[in-house]
Design a protein around this motif. Sequence first.
Motif, PDB file in Angstrom:
ATOM      1  N   ASN A  70     -68.372 -17.788 -14.829  1.00 32.10           N
ATOM      2  CA  ASN A  70     -69.392 -18.576 -14.155  1.00 32.10           C
ATOM      3  C   ASN A  70     -70.738 -18.228 -14.793  1.00 32.10           C
ATOM      4  O   ASN A  70     -71.150 -17.070 -14.784  1.00 32.10           O
ATOM      5  CB  ASN A  70     -69.381 -18.211 -12.660  1.00 32.10           C
ATOM      6  N   TRP A 128     -64.978 -23.227  -8.038  1.00 33.77           N
ATOM      7  CA  TRP A 128     -65.930 -24.006  -7.239  1.00 33.77           C
ATOM      8  C   TRP A 128     -66.396 -23.221  -6.015  1.00 33.77           C
ATOM      9  O   TRP A 128     -67.567 -23.276  -5.629  1.00 33.77           O
ATOM     10  CB  TRP A 128     -65.284 -25.320  -6.775  1.00 33.77           C
ATOM     11  N   TYR A 149     -63.090 -26.921  -0.576  1.00 25.33           N
ATOM     12  CA  TYR A 149     -62.824 -27.469  -1.903  1.00 25.33           C
ATOM     13  C   TYR A 149     -61.356 -27.840  -2.081  1.00 25.33           C
ATOM     14  O   TYR A 149     -61.026 -28.775  -2.821  1.00 25.33           O
ATOM     15  CB  TYR A 149     -63.282 -26.494  -2.986  1.00 25.33           C
ATOM     16  N   PRO A 161     -66.371 -27.103 -13.060  1.00 23.04           N
ATOM     17  CA  PRO A 161     -67.756 -27.016 -12.584  1.00 23.04           C
ATOM     18  C   PRO A 161     -68.727 -27.001 -13.758  1.00 23.04           C
ATOM     19  O   PRO A 161     -68.435 -26.416 -14.806  1.00 23.04           O
ATOM     20  CB  PRO A 161     -67.788 -25.685 -11.821  1.00 23.04           C
TER      21      PRO A 161
END
Length: 206
Positions: A70, A128, A149, A161
Amino acid sequence: MSESGLTSGDFTEENEPFALFGSWLREAEKSELNDPTAVALATVDDHGMPNVRMVLLKGFDEHGFVFYTNFESQKGREVLGQKKAAMCFHWKSLRRQVRLRGEVEVVSDAEADAYYASRARGSRIGAWASKQSRPLEGRFALEKAVAEYTAKYAIGEIPRPPYWSGFRIKPISIEFWHDRQFRLHDRVEFRRAVADGPWEKVRMYP
């Protein structure tokens, strides 16, 4: 004799670091009990303070070593901020270590999409649901986000994402270390001035 045709005492005859790394990784995949691709990733924050954590190597070739994360996480922000990182593999079963460092680039969208699509559905949902590296008020909040989600993407594909992708470390040095008796270890460093440049091989004192 190893898969590369080199014994533990003469691996230093290899002149190409990526081929040698591939050979060592294949051997580790046979001997390590858990996660032979696990690697310590070192980064530096905006204040010059170092950070290190374990990640999983998801690919490598002559262009570099790839992992995914991320980009809003601590490591993501640090890599994007400095565009440099280091890795250290340690395979205890083989008594070997590989260290590398270099500049970092973001992988292509096509690479990131392909790897993301290969992940388990739960892992894609987790990408997510998790606000990685940020404060979590309680486990229930995470479970609630996962449920939301999961419902949102109950049918069909789960898109990647926009903040989730991969990094490629393009090494300027790769050091191979093999434990030997009396701490007289074999230690060889491949180094180059710039990524994609020619390698120089230097044998180091242990």
